[in-house]
Write an enzyme that holds these catalytic residues in place. Sequence first.
Site, PDB file in Angstrom:
ATOM      1  N   HIS A   1      -6.031   5.336  10.602  1.00 54.22           N
ATOM      2  CA  HIS A   1      -6.694   5.864   9.398  1.00 54.22           C
ATOM      3  C   HIS A   1      -5.757   6.385   8.319  1.00 54.22           C
ATOM      4  O   HIS A   1      -5.988   7.452   7.754  1.00 54.22           O
ATOM      5  CB  HIS A   1      -7.671   6.984   9.783  1.00 54.22           C
ATOM      6  CG  HIS A   1      -8.824   6.533  10.608  1.00 54.22           C
ATOM      7  ND1 HIS A   1      -9.552   5.409  10.338  1.00 54.22           N
ATOM      8  CD2 HIS A   1      -9.395   7.071  11.709  1.00 54.22           C
ATOM      9  CE1 HIS A   1     -10.518   5.282  11.226  1.00 54.22           C
ATOM     10  NE2 HIS A   1     -10.438   6.258  12.084  1.00 54.22           N
TER      11      HIS A   1
ATOM     12  N   CYS B   1       0.818  -1.218   0.000  1.00 53.84           N
ATOM     13  CA  CYS B   1       0.000   0.000   0.000  1.00 53.84           C
ATOM     14  C   CYS B   1       0.849   1.265   0.000  1.00 53.84           C
ATOM     15  O   CYS B   1       0.630   2.176  -0.801  1.00 53.84           O
ATOM     16  CB  CYS B   1      -0.985  -0.002   1.165  1.00 53.84           C
ATOM     17  SG  CYS B   1      -0.238  -0.140   2.788  1.00 53.84           S
TER      18      CYS B   1
END
Lengths: 342, 342, 342, 342
Positions: C218, C142
Amino acid sequence: MIKVGVAGYGVIGQRLADGVAAQKDMELVGVADVAPTLSVRALKEKGMPYDLYNSLPDNQKLFDEAGIPISGTLEDLVQRVDIMLDASPGGIGAKNKAIYEKYNKKAIFQGGESNSVADVFFHGYANYEKGVGHQFLKLTSCNTTGLIRAVDCLDREVGIEKVAITIIRRVADPGDYHRGLTNALQVDKAPSHQALDLMTIMPHVDATGILVHTPVTHGHIITVLATPKKDISKEQLIELFSKHPRIRVVKLADGFQGNASLFRYARDLGNPRGDMYEIALFEESIVKSGKDIMFAINIPQEAVVIPENMDAIRAAMEMQTDRLEGVAETNKYLGLGKWIQK
Amino acid sequence: MIKVGVAGYGVIGQRLADGVAAQKDMELVGVADVAPTLSVRALKEKGMPYDLYNSLPDNQKLFDEAGIPISGTLEDLVQRVDIMLDASPGGIGAKNKAIYEKYNKKAIFQGGESNSVADVFFHGYANYEKGVGHQFLKLTSCNTTGLIRAVDCLDREVGIEKVAITIIRRVADPGDYHRGLTNALQVDKAPSHQALDLMTIMPHVDATGILVHTPVTHGHIITVLATPKKDISKEQLIELFSKHPRIRVVKLADGFQGNASLFRYARDLGNPRGDMYEIALFEESIVKSGKDIMFAINIPQEAVVIPENMDAIRAAMEMQTDRLEGVAETNKYLGLGKWIQK
Amino acid sequence: MIKVGVAGYGVIGQRLADGVAAQKDMELVGVADVAPTLSVRALKEKGMPYDLYNSLPDNQKLFDEAGIPISGTLEDLVQRVDIMLDASPGGIGAKNKAIYEKYNKKAIFQGGESNSVADVFFHGYANYEKGVGHQFLKLTSCNTTGLIRAVDCLDREVGIEKVAITIIRRVADPGDYHRGLTNALQVDKAPSHQALDLMTIMPHVDATGILVHTPVTHGHIITVLATPKKDISKEQLIELFSKHPRIRVVKLADGFQGNASLFRYARDLGNPRGDMYEIALFEESIVKSGKDIMFAINIPQEAVVIPENMDAIRAAMEMQTDRLEGVAETNKYLGLGKWIQK
Amino acid sequence: MIKVGVAGYGVIGQRLADGVAAQKDMELVGVADVAPTLSVRALKEKGMPYDLYNSLPDNQKLFDEAGIPISGTLEDLVQRVDIMLDASPGGIGAKNKAIYEKYNKKAIFQGGESNSVADVFFHGYANYEKGVGHQFLKLTSCNTTGLIRAVDCLDREVGIEKVAITIIRRVADPGDYHRGLTNALQVDKAPSHQALDLMTIMPHVDATGILVHTPVTHGHIITVLATPKKDISKEQLIELFSKHPRIRVVKLADGFQGNASLFRYARDLGNPRGDMYEIALFEESIVKSGKDIMFAINIPQEAVVIPENMDAIRAAMEMQTDRLEGVAETNKYLGLGKWIQK
């Protein structure tokens, strides 16, 4: 014996007081605060090892109710000292300055004040001589103080052209309830003031950087990318940093995994409050890319500025006029560098 | 002088060693661990105030590489003491027990071991007499130890029929990297073991409870709902708790807002490692509903069990056979209760 | 219609399934997992919009007890598709590969697998052509996926010589209980694998970097220092990034203060699960130091790799053999870039 | 069709708007806010599914600069509706009330306003009839709303004499940067307002409680100790709660470990914003002590009050005058209870 007072007995003020008390050539006359805070209550429970002065006479009743003995006002304290360390909240120091001027006393301000409060923006290792004999010095903030230790150390060895820093900032101190972040990273407008401040202290270096706030309390971590004028190997870097009395080179492999490990180690060492004056440099974080050097350091925000404050007293009061002599006295009394392997 | 050894020099073991060292009628012979952990490295940097024994001879090379002097094996240590405090990780204590039995030595185990390891499940204030003269005692865990202090204190005054507790559990200690939660509360299967353990120590009380893990490090908070046999006013409660040498009644209004305030206060007091032996009871949390009493206490998980471990040595070694005499000696040497206003 | 299956219905697998379902030229045949996890239970509560296959036949009883209908085994699923997206936990993909080979099917692996599992280490924007027609591709992780979007975008415009990155890594995903940090920053051994991976995909760029874990969920934040061959102004940079369909340029001044603001914004947008496919670049974080460019980007770790996985299917299946045509089809079906102001 | 407007398009206001939009017998006329917040910007990016009104005409320039179309002022909106849902920050609702009175419109206020703003302090399940036909209702806060669902459910079955609660309060919402705690638990003065509010709504129940703030964002957890008039078994309790359309009974064993699991599950369900209207009750947390019942519930603070707000519109507008008919309509349109196994 140089007589010293401390205004503001908070996170920094307490540690300044302890630092002064450890200098055998200084005398701590007293500390001042505005209210019976937890730290003041702890002072009382310890039996008032330091005299307390009241910075806000309107609050005298609060001290009385808490049974805390008061030795006078801030103005009284100022008259009894040669120099004040001002660790009041940002902006209050500028107001206190009027009192220091009234009695023609010297003072050292902390990073939260604006630069204009002082004659010199000071860092013990980087520009000691500039502070010698001046009335008002302002210290760099905790991150900048620790950062400059490492950059100045490099600069004196190989010359530094430019640095780019990423500050992973702890957002609160242990015990803070008035500020905090919960499950959030916060990005600040760049460049960070620490990069700008570094250039003020070390004007021959180009610096830029980004600061990101993180929800932790036990120390900032800064990654530093430095471009040296002269190539230096990783091994030489480790050796160089290892000899600096205010830098600890630590290994992930030994269990120093981050800021929390260092806080735990300081507690296990028996350091008062679990404090550490040294920045730590993680040995396995050092990487090179061409000549560029990149590494990560830990900044123990509560205590890191104490040594440079002691240096500042020495410079302002002309106790030592030579940089290395000044910092060496501070180091001796704070026990810095004695763990360096000869 | 009773000779004491400590097995396991981790979070609890270090504090047990310091606790024993503070007891003027005990001698700390040494501590044992399996590897050069951060705490062991700190011991070395401090100049080896305690002799270190190696619990895992296969790791001798690791100690040598780290330059840490070793005074023998765990088995050597056991032979040199009268009693061992075993603060090994859960389950290891049960293995070490074979060594203690081999040399016919007494031992105190911590809450992480299963109850079957010991003859008596022990709490200094609640059932001191049961431990007198026994070879193997097991202490209650940190939450249970602190909780029973408060419940036993109430019970001896007004009689307690039942309690219902909610444990807001700190999930890791400062410095832990092997466990942690991030932005999550975690509910455990009820009833919590602390409620069950309370009933083992205080079988005349009905107890139940729920435990929720929270992502913090500086102390558990427990809310206690207790149904007394006899009514007691809030003022009487405050007075009662205030006289207990191992309970501090603190006020939100004074700045004691939660677990982090207490940690900060302990650091400001200059307590080694910022530790606190006392539980704290938040005065403004006390509420009554009919006869029922509800209040919140803070459990400083790292240090809270140390006094009861000292009590356990006293009971097991028959240094004092009376409950109040035993705990009073511990309190005296640990400085507990001296802050109580007479 | 290209038939696609997904192995592993966890954080990434669910989003891959949704991503495939959104591609009008692909058909999602089904998803496979090993147990009735929360995500599988949610699939059932939603009425089984996707067929579920059992990757671990021994666990059939668990699915039955939970009332979850199963359409066959993983091996059944493989036979019914043209290509598999493998989002199994790291290491399992390598085992599943044997099944894909048995039936001569293509497969896309995720960043957690070792590079040796695949023929090509793939990034949609940076090296699409290298993946065309290959049987086994592996996606970048990612952080690397998001980072390369920005660096590749710069590189195609002004040429990039070198980059130095600091990765401020979120340590867990929302909902994780099996991992986490509490009040601690953790430093990794440098250089970070993301820097090394970038060099594998973009071998003409020198890259190094340091990764620090932070207790948030987050989104990661990466600071990038890039040295371009050709000077580019801040305004040009903003314009360049603003035109990239997978990069959002956001302003602190508009309320985008960090990773948590972006998560909130994605939820307010009504994006499924509050996901965001785009990285965000904080406009006020852009600074220049000489020619060097420094900026901070946000990586939404749960969803960021989905577009590049869709690209990978397109490349491997030769649906489009041209880079820009391939990514454009993905962007169209995922709604990427439609918010760009023309 | 009842025409509804929403004042305040923040965390609660957005969800109220979505809730109204889902009620087939209501029409959402528009929403009002004071500035182009992130939520307002998201509304624009979604193509203005709801008309936006400007609550602060002085800020018109800010909306214009952000390119956000405005349909009028708050006062315009009020004139176009039958009833307003006021989700302004605490204290602003009381000011807006003057506008509602000026045009003789009804309004529903949220928990942040003082009780005096309204005629009735309202909870859909507990006292629906009291709100029927009234002009101004005030809803209970998120914790109280969820808590009363469970207590009212019990009370109607077995009669509840008293409750004692411990609220483990999430300190911020995801995306909040204006408040937060870092590594600290904070104790509030007891009794908590939620206990007092419960007694206002259910005056025949004695209630007390303690609230502790925790540094998490995905839901409060409350432990409830309830003393029933009539004994009820754990199995009966589970059955009772399982039939309530606004309570989900979940199992730790299925992976529902705490507030973060529930947030993840709601995201995986595809619920807009990952919201959940239901409170969750952890099955394995249920314990009995004599007749007393203890259990833990999860309160999804962002969305939990939406159903009761819809109930309030129904009551105030006399859309249904019967409690069970009113809540049933709300449940039908919000899809509540459809997952209950018949």
